[in-house]
Design a protein around this motif. Structure first.
Motif, mmCIF file in Angstrom:
data_model
loop_
_atom_site.group_PDB
_atom_site.id
_atom_site.type_symbol
_atom_site.label_atom_id
_atom_site.label_comp_id
_atom_site.label_asym_id
_atom_site.label_seq_id
_atom_site.Cartn_x
_atom_site.Cartn_y
_atom_site.Cartn_z
ATOM 1 N N THR A 94 77.986 -85.457 -148.163
ATOM 2 C CA THR A 94 78.507 -84.218 -147.586
ATOM 3 C C THR A 94 79.569 -83.601 -148.487
ATOM 4 O OG1 THR A 94 80.121 -85.521 -146.334
ATOM 5 C CG2 THR A 94 78.049 -84.986 -145.239
ATOM 6 N N THR A 95 80.212 -84.415 -149.312
ATOM 7 C CA THR A 95 81.229 -83.902 -150.228
ATOM 8 C C THR A 95 80.616 -82.953 -151.246
ATOM 9 O OG1 THR A 95 82.470 -85.969 -150.001
ATOM 10 C CG2 THR A 95 83.026 -84.545 -151.858
ATOM 11 N N VAL A 96 79.461 -83.319 -151.764
ATOM 12 C CA VAL A 96 78.799 -82.463 -152.753
ATOM 13 C C VAL A 96 78.438 -81.125 -152.131
ATOM 14 C CG1 VAL A 96 76.778 -82.232 -154.235
ATOM 15 C CG2 VAL A 96 77.940 -84.435 -154.058
ATOM 16 N N VAL A 97 77.900 -81.170 -150.925
ATOM 17 C CA VAL A 97 77.496 -79.937 -150.244
ATOM 18 C C VAL A 97 78.713 -79.058 -149.966
ATOM 19 C CG1 VAL A 97 76.406 -78.983 -148.191
ATOM 20 C CG2 VAL A 97 75.489 -81.060 -149.229
ATOM 21 N N SER A 98 79.810 -79.662 -149.482
ATOM 22 C CA SER A 98 80.996 -78.875 -149.170
ATOM 23 C C SER A 98 81.617 -78.285 -150.439
ATOM 24 C CB SER A 98 82.028 -79.755 -148.454
ATOM 25 O OG SER A 98 82.433 -80.837 -149.271
ATOM 26 N N ASN A 99 81.618 -79.041 -151.534
ATOM 27 C CA ASN A 99 82.150 -78.511 -152.788
ATOM 28 C C ASN A 99 81.277 -77.387 -153.328
ATOM 29 O OD1 ASN A 99 84.416 -80.169 -152.983
ATOM 30 N ND2 ASN A 99 83.272 -81.809 -153.969
ATOM 31 N N LEU A 100 79.970 -77.531 -153.159
ATOM 32 C CA LEU A 100 79.053 -76.484 -153.608
ATOM 33 C C LEU A 100 79.281 -75.193 -152.839
ATOM 34 C CD1 LEU A 100 76.640 -75.606 -155.322
ATOM 35 C CD2 LEU A 100 75.141 -76.543 -153.575
ATOM 36 N N MET A 101 79.403 -75.303 -151.516
ATOM 37 C CA MET A 101 79.649 -74.108 -150.697
ATOM 38 C C MET A 101 81.019 -73.512 -151.022
ATOM 39 S SD MET A 101 76.878 -73.776 -149.130
ATOM 40 C CE MET A 101 77.394 -72.400 -148.099
ATOM 41 N N ALA A 102 82.007 -74.372 -151.239
ATOM 42 C CA ALA A 102 83.340 -73.874 -151.592
ATOM 43 C C ALA A 102 83.314 -73.163 -152.944
ATOM 44 C CB ALA A 102 84.337 -75.027 -151.622
ATOM 45 N N GLY A 103 82.520 -73.684 -153.895
ATOM 46 C CA GLY A 103 82.389 -73.021 -155.187
ATOM 47 C C GLY A 103 81.786 -71.629 -155.055
ATOM 48 N N ILE A 104 80.815 -71.495 -154.168
ATOM 49 C CA ILE A 104 80.210 -70.181 -153.926
ATOM 50 C C ILE A 104 81.239 -69.235 -153.305
ATOM 51 C CG2 ILE A 104 78.428 -68.957 -152.633
ATOM 52 C CD1 ILE A 104 76.680 -71.451 -152.880
ATOM 53 N N VAL A 105 82.046 -69.754 -152.368
ATOM 54 C CA VAL A 105 83.089 -68.938 -151.727
ATOM 55 C C VAL A 105 84.103 -68.452 -152.769
ATOM 56 C CG1 VAL A 105 85.015 -68.997 -150.102
ATOM 57 C CG2 VAL A 105 82.837 -70.033 -149.471
ATOM 58 N N LEU A 106 84.512 -69.331 -153.686
ATOM 59 C CA LEU A 106 85.474 -68.941 -154.714
ATOM 60 C C LEU A 106 84.889 -67.883 -155.645
ATOM 61 C CD1 LEU A 106 87.039 -72.402 -155.708
ATOM 62 C CD2 LEU A 106 88.072 -70.609 -154.325
ATOM 63 N N ARG A 107 83.611 -67.987 -155.941
ATOM 64 C CA ARG A 107 82.990 -67.001 -156.823
ATOM 65 C C ARG A 107 82.853 -65.652 -156.135
ATOM 66 N NH1 ARG A 107 79.569 -69.044 -161.273
ATOM 67 N NH2 ARG A 107 80.174 -71.189 -161.664
ATOM 68 N N VAL A 108 82.675 -65.656 -154.817
ATOM 69 C CA VAL A 108 82.538 -64.400 -154.079
ATOM 70 C C VAL A 108 83.904 -63.761 -153.835
ATOM 71 C CG1 VAL A 108 81.796 -63.363 -151.899
ATOM 72 C CG2 VAL A 108 80.369 -65.100 -152.994
ATOM 73 N N ASN A 109 84.865 -64.540 -153.346
ATOM 74 C CA ASN A 109 86.190 -64.000 -153.024
ATOM 75 C C ASN A 109 87.040 -63.738 -154.262
ATOM 76 O OD1 ASN A 109 85.536 -64.149 -150.325
ATOM 77 N ND2 ASN A 109 86.580 -66.092 -149.983
ATOM 78 N N LYS A 110 86.870 -64.557 -155.313
ATOM 79 C CA LYS A 110 87.604 -64.432 -156.572
ATOM 80 C C LYS A 110 89.118 -64.395 -156.353
ATOM 81 C CE LYS A 110 83.854 -62.015 -158.937
ATOM 82 N NZ LYS A 110 83.439 -60.785 -159.663
ATOM 83 N N PRO A 111 89.696 -65.444 -155.750
ATOM 84 C CA PRO A 111 91.163 -65.476 -155.597
ATOM 85 C C PRO A 111 91.883 -65.626 -156.924
ATOM 86 C CG PRO A 111 90.213 -67.581 -154.953
ATOM 87 C CD PRO A 111 89.058 -66.655 -155.212
ATOM 88 N N PHE A 112 91.211 -66.176 -157.925
ATOM 89 C CA PHE A 112 91.762 -66.299 -159.268
ATOM 90 C C PHE A 112 90.603 -66.347 -160.247
ATOM 91 C CE2 PHE A 112 91.602 -70.472 -157.233
ATOM 92 C CZ PHE A 112 90.728 -71.136 -158.058
#
Length: 346
Positions: A94-112
């Protein structure tokens, strides 16, 4: 007998046709998505690999539907495949899946973005790489720290604005010094450090001393380390030049001194800007290189997009020249990505 065998063979025609079609489509898709782009990094290959996996599952379903079996048997095979896939997903990390989804969120939101100064969970540094599973930061000690993307999404992340950052220094002085006098010399120190819009705050009134904070706006955020060090130096120089000792009110020196002797070092000539070394060049070397490569790549992609938009509106010799420019720019872009991938490999 021959007619029975012919009928049996005929029933396998849909299976053979669908199997050949699926293999052909998957082979062509793999060639265009992955085979022609060996220089891509693992993170950039991941979306293409996910696409290939999805197409493979669809192809498997097409092959199952073309099997020469009864409808109930076909449904049982499909149900078995579904159970196997569900089991794989359920037992996968589940860690891999959560990190993958979080990576997509960071690419969409672009906080930095790559090159930004960030602070998370007590660690500070510049972003060197943003992957789908983790994000790499280069700290002030030149260490490379990898953070799971799920941590960056669930934890507060402070990002230094590209328009400027506040640089500050805290120090405590005795009550015998008037705050107006201290403020005057602290503002002078900020001006010598080339900070804009400086200001002084009284942050605490202690039992024996007053705590001051001198701060100012630094426009060039890439030189934060140097600016903070220069501000410390300027504060010492300005206060010492004014005859103000930066020592604790309870300071006691066991060495006998003549009355009126002050503990202020003699001023020395400071190094010029060309002689003094900037620590950012050594500390954030990888972050600086990553940011430079990203900006260069974005500039080439923007130029390539503009050339492709102009292509339909031209003709003849001008169109041939435009195509040549597009091919040259595409080759340069692929070479840049390949070099970046080679440098990222351990």
């Amino acid at each position: 007998m021959a007619e029975t065998v012919l009928t049996a063979l005929t029933s396998f025609y849909p299976l053979v046709v669908s199997l050949l079609g699926v293999v052909l489509i998957l082979g062509i898709t793999h060639h265009f998505l992955i085979g022609r782009h060996d220089y891509l990094s693992g993170d950039k290959k991941l979306p293409r690999q996910v696409t290939m996996l999805s197409l493979t599952l669809v192809g498997l379903l097409v092959v199952v539907l073309s099997l020469p079996v009864s409808e109930s048997t076909r449904n049982q095979i499909i149900a078995l495949i579904g159970v196997l896939l569900s089991g794989v997903i359920a037992f996968s990390s589940t860690t891999v899946v959560s990190n993958l989804m979080a990576g997509i969120v960071l690419r969409v939101n672009k906080p930095f973005r790559v090159g930004d100064f960030v602070r998370v969970n007590g660690f500070a540094g510049r972003v060197t790489q943003m992957g789908l599973l983790d994000t790499e930061i280069q700290s002030e000690t030149r260490e490379l720290i990898a953070f799971a993307n799920s941590l960056l999404v669930s934890s507060p992340v402070s990002v230094v604005r590209a328009s400027g950052a506040i640089i500050s220094v805290d120090l405590s002085l005795g009550y015998e010094l008037h705050h107006g006098l201290v403020e005057k010399h602290l503002l002078l120190a900020a001006e010598r450090s080339k900070l804009e819009e400086p200001f002084v705050q009284v942050t605490a009134l202690g039992d024996f001393s007053v705590t001051y904070r001198i701060a100012g706006l630094l426009k060039d955020v890439k030189s934060m380390l140097s600016a903070r060090s220069n501000l410390h130096k300027s504060v010492m120089d300005c206060l010492h030049e004014a005859g103000i000792e930066i020592v604790s009110p309870s300071f006691m020196n066991q060495r006998p001194q003549e009355p009126g002797v002050q503990m202020i070092p003699q001023a020395k000539e400071s190094k010029s800007e060309s002689e003094s070394s900037a620590p950012e060049a050594v500390v954030f070397d990888k972050a600086e290189q990553a940011e430079s490569q990203l900006k260069s790549k974005e500039a080439m992609e923007k130029q390539l997009s503009m050339l492709k938009e102009q292509l339909p509106s031209v003709s003849g010799e001008e169109k041939a020249k435009l195509k040549q420019r597009i091919e040259t720019l595409t080759s340069r872009l692929e070479a840049t990505e390949q070099k970046q991938e080679e440098k990222e490999e351990p």
